[in-house]
Scaffold this motif. Structure first.
Motif, short mmCIF file in Angstrom:
data_model
loop_
_atom_site.label_atom_id
_atom_site.label_comp_id
_atom_site.label_asym_id
_atom_site.label_seq_id
_atom_site.Cartn_x
_atom_site.Cartn_y
_atom_site.Cartn_z
N LEU A 125 0.83 -1.22 0.00
CA LEU A 125 0.00 0.00 0.00
C LEU A 125 0.85 1.25 0.00
CD1 LEU A 125 -2.72 -0.87 2.69
CD2 LEU A 125 -2.84 -1.17 0.21
N LEU A 126 2.05 1.17 0.62
CA LEU A 126 2.88 2.37 0.77
C LEU A 126 4.33 1.95 0.95
CD1 LEU A 126 2.90 5.52 1.28
CD2 LEU A 126 2.84 4.98 3.73
N HIS A 127 5.21 2.67 0.27
CA HIS A 127 6.65 2.48 0.47
C HIS A 127 7.22 3.76 1.09
CE1 HIS A 127 10.85 1.54 -0.17
NE2 HIS A 127 10.99 2.70 -0.78
N THR A 128 7.98 3.62 2.16
CA THR A 128 8.66 4.77 2.77
C THR A 128 10.11 4.37 3.01
OG1 THR A 128 8.54 4.36 5.17
CG2 THR A 128 6.50 5.10 4.09
N PRO A 129 10.97 5.35 3.33
CA PRO A 129 12.39 4.99 3.55
C PRO A 129 12.60 4.07 4.74
CG PRO A 129 12.12 7.35 3.21
CD PRO A 129 10.74 6.78 3.36
N ILE A 130 11.63 4.01 5.70
CA ILE A 130 11.90 3.19 6.89
C ILE A 130 10.98 1.99 7.06
CG2 ILE A 130 13.17 4.88 8.25
CD1 ILE A 130 10.61 5.76 9.52
N GLU B 122 -13.20 -14.04 6.25
CA GLU B 122 -12.10 -13.49 5.45
C GLU B 122 -11.96 -12.00 5.70
OE1 GLU B 122 -11.71 -14.55 1.31
OE2 GLU B 122 -13.11 -16.23 1.58
N GLY B 123 -10.75 -11.48 5.49
CA GLY B 123 -10.58 -10.04 5.66
C GLY B 123 -9.22 -9.60 5.17
N ASP B 124 -9.08 -8.28 5.02
CA ASP B 124 -7.80 -7.69 4.64
C ASP B 124 -7.20 -7.01 5.87
OD1 ASP B 124 -7.70 -8.30 1.80
OD2 ASP B 124 -9.45 -7.00 1.64
N TYR B 125 -5.96 -7.32 6.17
CA TYR B 125 -5.29 -6.79 7.36
C TYR B 125 -3.98 -6.13 6.95
CZ TYR B 125 -8.80 -9.38 9.85
OH TYR B 125 -10.02 -9.83 10.30
N ILE B 126 -3.66 -5.02 7.61
CA ILE B 126 -2.45 -4.32 7.21
C ILE B 126 -1.28 -4.70 8.11
CG2 ILE B 126 -3.55 -2.37 6.04
CD1 ILE B 126 -3.27 -0.77 8.57
N ALA B 127 -0.10 -4.70 7.53
CA ALA B 127 1.13 -5.08 8.25
C ALA B 127 2.24 -4.11 7.84
CB ALA B 127 1.53 -6.51 7.88
N ILE B 128 3.01 -3.67 8.82
CA ILE B 128 4.16 -2.81 8.55
C ILE B 128 5.40 -3.69 8.46
CG2 ILE B 128 5.60 -0.92 9.41
CD1 ILE B 128 3.10 0.16 10.84
N LYS B 129 5.99 -3.71 7.27
CA LYS B 129 7.20 -4.52 7.06
C LYS B 129 8.40 -3.60 7.25
CE LYS B 129 9.41 -7.58 3.77
NZ LYS B 129 9.47 -8.04 2.38
#
Lengths: 182, 182
Positions: B17-22, B37-44
């Motif tokens: 969904l989003l790319h950032t420097p960190i 079922e569902g969509d879940y967000i994760a910070i990689k």
């Protein structure tokens, strides 16, 4: 040691990069005291509450799948503070929803989950002598259950699966400090 | 108590969904054991390292502006583990960069900063008897300084400004456990 003003950046215009159901990601244009400028990202999230339900020998712990970890963890109950809700009321509500228990709620402290990345606070509470008053009350996608774990087991296990949530380590620190255990 | 398999979701397709420097923000399509079922967000994010430099009476603490908190905080040294770098090497490097010190590095533990939101680990280390070997080595936008603070002051202050970083509370918990202070 430098005074705070020599370290403090000025935050200028903010731009929303991403909106999600649980947080927004902002870009902030900032200027340092030495004139350096840059864009920094910040996660704007509502406050969170963690509650430590403590009986004489045990903590009541919640077992659930954590979507970003991609695994089942064991944690103290907790969740998001609703708009307009007091953190202590959120703690009592999450305790009731996730364990069916009520208890005396005592504030232990509040911190920023990571001041480099987040704008919010995580509030930590003790729930003294929780007693069961009814059934759990969970969202349709909230699969979890709770069970007592000896306090020494949680303290010894923190940092190894399934006790991998760093915020629970912070909560344990605040609990130990409140108990004057050191 | 439910077994882990009855709680474990299946993670399907991932979308950035989003790319950032960190970090990157991903959306994961997931299916629960009960068919929800569902969509879940994760910070990689890459792993992080925190290092507790401990002398006989003090911790060496770093004072800096934290962009998302919007204020100056006091924390243990730390930062991002570089690609291919061992966490203990990152700890030694951050200690060297932020305080000019070298020390014996001892692993205290590693946790997920928040398993609901993050995919990574924060690794915590003790730096025993740090000794100054040179100057600080900072990025152009990295304004900070370090100074000794009595250990009891950090323990008592954690949770109040400027000690507001929850990850430092976790680090203190791991340190206290390693010291068998309770």
């Amino acid at each position: 040691m430098a005074d705070n003003e020599s370290l403090r950046w000025k935050i200028g215009r903010r731009k929303k990069l991403l909106h999600t159901p649980i947080y927004d990601v902002l870009s902030q244009h900032e200027t340092a005291p030495n004139g350096v400028e840059g864009d920094y990202i910040a996660i704007k999230a509502p406050d969170w509450a963690i509650v430590i339900p403590e009986t004489e020998k045990d903590f009541l712990m919640v077992k659930q799948f954590r979507h970003s970890e991609g695994d089942v963890t064991v944690e103290f109950p907790g969740g998001v503070v609703d708009p307009g809700e007091k953190p202590e009321d959120a703690a009592a509500r999450e305790l009731r929803e996730e364990t069916g228990c009520e208890a005396e709620i005592v504030a232990l402290g509040a911190l920023n989950p990571n001041p480099a990345l987040f704008t919010n606070r995580v509030h930590v509470f003790l729930a003294k002598d929780p007693h069961r008053v009814g059934d759990l009350s969970l969202d349709p996608d909230e699969l979890l259950n709770f069970f007592p774990v000896p306090k020494a087991e949680v303290i010894a296990g923190m940092g190894s699966a399934p006790y991998v949530n760093a915020l629970m380590g912070t909560a344990l620190f605040l609990w130990m400090r409140a108990k004057e255990m050191y």
